[in-house]
Design an enzyme around this catalytic site. Structure first.
Site, PDB file in Angstrom:
ATOM      1  N   ASP A 312       0.836  -1.204   0.000  1.00  0.00           N
ATOM      2  CA  ASP A 312       0.000   0.000   0.000  1.00  0.00           C
ATOM      3  C   ASP A 312       0.868   1.250   0.000  1.00  0.00           C
ATOM      4  OD1 ASP A 312      -2.247   1.565  -0.057  1.00  0.00           O
ATOM      5  OD2 ASP A 312      -2.698   1.383   2.072  1.00  0.00           O
ATOM      6  N   TYR A 313       1.981   1.206  -0.722  1.00  0.00           N
ATOM      7  CA  TYR A 313       2.853   2.369  -0.877  1.00  0.00           C
ATOM      8  C   TYR A 313       2.490   3.115  -2.164  1.00  0.00           C
ATOM      9  CZ  TYR A 313       6.081   1.293   2.996  1.00  0.00           C
ATOM     10  OH  TYR A 313       6.652   1.093   4.239  1.00  0.00           O
TER      11      TYR A 313
END
Length: 677
Positions: A312-313
């Site tokens: 989830d970067y």
């Protein structure tokens, strides 16, 4: 003579940046089209900032008109614009409100009647609106100047900027409703960030619920004619050849280079976030800065900051457009900060890095069926803005054998090999957390000093993959854990911020820090903690630990940096030294980007102060503005100068000692009672 030279240099620098900004204006969400968040105003300075007083407070009325359970799902993140002699902003429920800039008195209001039954995945929020002037229309024509807004229920609305009346010639009586595929529930898809306008085209992104399913909706970027609302183009930021995935949406603010006719997208990760076995490869153009032709949607270039993201970067921050000095001369660039704390600096025409970016090996051994990228891109010139690894010895706690021990156990029990350690069934330390580093508030850039300023957050996430067989239909995650079913994959997931039994972050402070970076030299100039625990800790104890910082800053030619935090203060810092100079009390935390403007000869600083429900702050519905005290005006009770930072730290240290002593006494009494039993 020197002052005249400096003034000339400032004017030239601002004009050359391609984003001319009138001295009184804040016409775009990020200050200008390129999101520099820089104002040439300098009436307020380090010498007089202590004379700021509260000029006015405006309340939207949401607290009084809406049910408490609805308000608990709001985030007030709007930044007002100063346009058409009004301050114009949107509430979390997409009401657009225009205020008198000097008094805060309402001039007009438009209510799109958002349903409060849809439960949007990203809470009720609206970060801002866009302003556009139709240069073909007559000077006094209705809707010559327009306000555009995307809504929580997926509409694009056009209003007359002077009256708030919908523009009848845009779409269906002033609005467009998206046609979407099947939704799991009405709030799965929404629009949270302000649209942008380029070459008479309105461009909007979207926010989509994470970790629900593999075959999620695509993150299509949509463009419409600014006059008629006619659809012009669509762009899906994810190549779908041979993969099953959706998203890669653009939920963060976009930027525009009007002269080049380019719009810059910060794209997000494909669905789902933490297992990508059905989307092999790098997943181009997800997790990327993408430059499109504003008039056609044609991709000009893209640069990917994370390959095959399973952390989830995504890119949460507006790309910042600037002109900088390099060894090869001046270059027009795109500056992209990330959640990991990286700063990528890219050529604006080609997308190629200005300074080398290395592909470095990263941890492997993903979950069953995963196909990780063996390397990830690392910038080499600008250092990371925060640490990217944490060990059990780096954890924090007020009482070594109790809360610190609990934190150490959380970190030690999970897989932890540094940045890009893959998610696992054991549990994985994700540090910086998925909401860490630089978030949607973005960075600010001073075109004269060429210094970049950014708020950063330090916290730990523990992400765990759950085999599908272990997740029955009635499964409930432990308290404080996010849960995603990730339907269509072998694993569901949980995610939790690592907290001590006292509810404090498990990593050592600072938890929120402002960082100043000399881009030319590739050097961090200073770091300053932002925020205290005053509005969260018992008895209002102000531990000087900093608070998580998802919002951004505003900088001025007066050598000041303004920011909010998770406590209820607007702050001013010295731009050259990072020293905190002033605090202005707010009714609730101002988790929004501040802005500054000139009105009738006086400089104001304003911020939305309505809190942030996901972070557990108190909730409000205010916009507050400050200005310098007028002759004879009494000092404000809402304003204070910070002239002894060492003394503030000492008071915090004493407070820590008192709490430690009290907790030790409680633990000792508990142990004695157990022994007596």
């Amino acid at each position: 003579m020197r002052n005249a030279v400096c003034l000339f240099a400032l004017i030239v620098a601002v004009l050359c940046a391609g984003n001319p900004l009138p001295a009184s204006a804040w016409e775009h969400w990020g200050g200008d089209r390129g999101g520099s968040r820089f104002s040439p105003l300098k009436q307020i300075t380090p010498d007089n900032v202590g004379n700021l007083v509260r000029a006015w407070e405006f309340r939207t009325g949401d607290l009084d008109r809406r049910a408490p359970e609805v308000m608990k799902r709001t985030k007030f993140q709007a930044t007002p614009l100063l346009v058409e002699d009004s301050l114009i902003f949107c509430s979390p429920f997409n009401e657009v409100i225009a205020l008198d800039p000097g008094s805060g008195v309402q001039k007009w209001r438009y209510d799109p009647d958002i349903s409060t039954a849809q439960r949007p995945a990203n809470r009720y929020t609206c970060r801002g609106v866009a302003y556009w002037v139709d240069d073909r229309a007559a000077e006094n024509a209705a809707c010559r100047a327009r306000i555009f807004m995307g809504t929580n229920d997926v509409r694009v609305i056009a209003l007359d900027a002077r009256t708030g009346i919908p523009c009848a010639d845009f779409g269906n009586n002033g609005e467009i409703k998206f046609a979407l595929g099947p939704l799991e529930w009405p709030g799965e898809f929404q629009i949270t960030s302000a649209p942008v306008v380029a070459r008479d085209i309105v461009i909007v992104g979207s926010a989509i619920a994470d970790n629900r399913r593999v075959d999620a909706l695509p993150g299509t970027v949509r463009a419409f004619d600014a006059r008629t609302g006619r659809a012009r183009w669509e762009f899906d930021p994810l190549l779908h050849d041979g993969i099953i995935a959706g998203h890669a949406n653009v939920w963060a603010p976009m930027s525009v280079d009007e002269e080049r006719g380019l719009v810059f997208l910060p794209t997000s990760s494909p669905s789902p976030d933490f297992w990508g076995g059905k989307r092999p490869g790098n997943n181009d153009y997800a997790n990327s800065v993408v430059a499109l032709r504003a008039e056609t949607g044609e991709r000009v270039w893209s640069f990917q900051t994370v390959h095959h993201d399973v952390w989830d970067y995504d890119l949460p921050a507006q790309p910042t457009l600037a002109r900088i000095d390099t060894a090869e001369g001046q270059r027009d660039v795109v500056i992209q900060p990330t959640k990991q704390g990286f700063v990528f600096v890219l050529d604006r025409d080609t997308g190629k890095p200005i300074w080398p970016v290395e592909e470095r090996a990263v941890p492997q051994g993903g979950a069953e069926g995963e196909q990780l990228s063996p390397t990830q891109p690392f910038p080499t010139h600008v250092p990371a803005l925060l640490p990217q690894r944490i060990s059990p010895g780096d954890v924090f706690g007020l009482i070594p054998l109790w809360d610190r021990g609990a934190c150490r156990a959380q970190v030690a029990s999970a897989r932890n090999e540094g940045l890009y350690t893959p998610p696992s069934t054991q549990g994985t330390v994700v540090f910086p957390m998925t909401g860490g580093g630089v978030n949607w508030g973005g960075a600010a850039f001073d075109p004269v000093s060429q210094i970049l300023y950014a708020n950063t957050t330090r916290a730990i996430h523990i992400v765990k993959l759950l085999p599908r067989a272990a997740v029955a239909d009635g499964f409930s995650p432990p308290p404080g854990h996010d849960f995603g079913r990730q339907q269509g994959t072998p694993f569901a997931m949980t995610r939790a911020v690592a907290l001590s039994p006292l509810g404090m972050l498990c990593n050592k402070p600072p938890w929120g820090e402002m960082v100043a970076v000399d881009l030319k030299a590739g050097k961090i100039l200073w770091r300053s903690r932002v925020g205290t625990t005053e509005d969260r800790a018992p008895l209002g104890i102000a531990f000087p630990f900093g608070t998580p910082l998802v919002s951004g800053v505003a900088i001025t030619a007066g050598d000041l940096v303004f920011t909010g935090a998770m406590d209820a203060y607007l702050r001013a810092f010295h731009a050259r030294s990072g020293r905190e100079l002033w605090q202005g009390r707010l009714p609730v935390p101002g988790v929004a980007n501040p802005m500054t403007y000139l009105w009738k000869g006086e400089q104001y600083v304003a911020i939305g102060a309505g809190g942030h429900s996901e972070s557990g702050t108190t909730i409000g519905d205010s916009v507050v503005a400050f200005r310098l005290a007028r002759p004879g005006e009494a000092p404000s009770l809402w304003s204070r100068t910070i002239d002894r930072p060492g003394g503030r730290f000492m008071s915090g240290a004493i407070a820590v000692a008192v709490v430690v002593l009290l907790m030790a006494m409680l633990v000792w009494r508990w142990l004695r009672s157990r022994a007596g039993a």
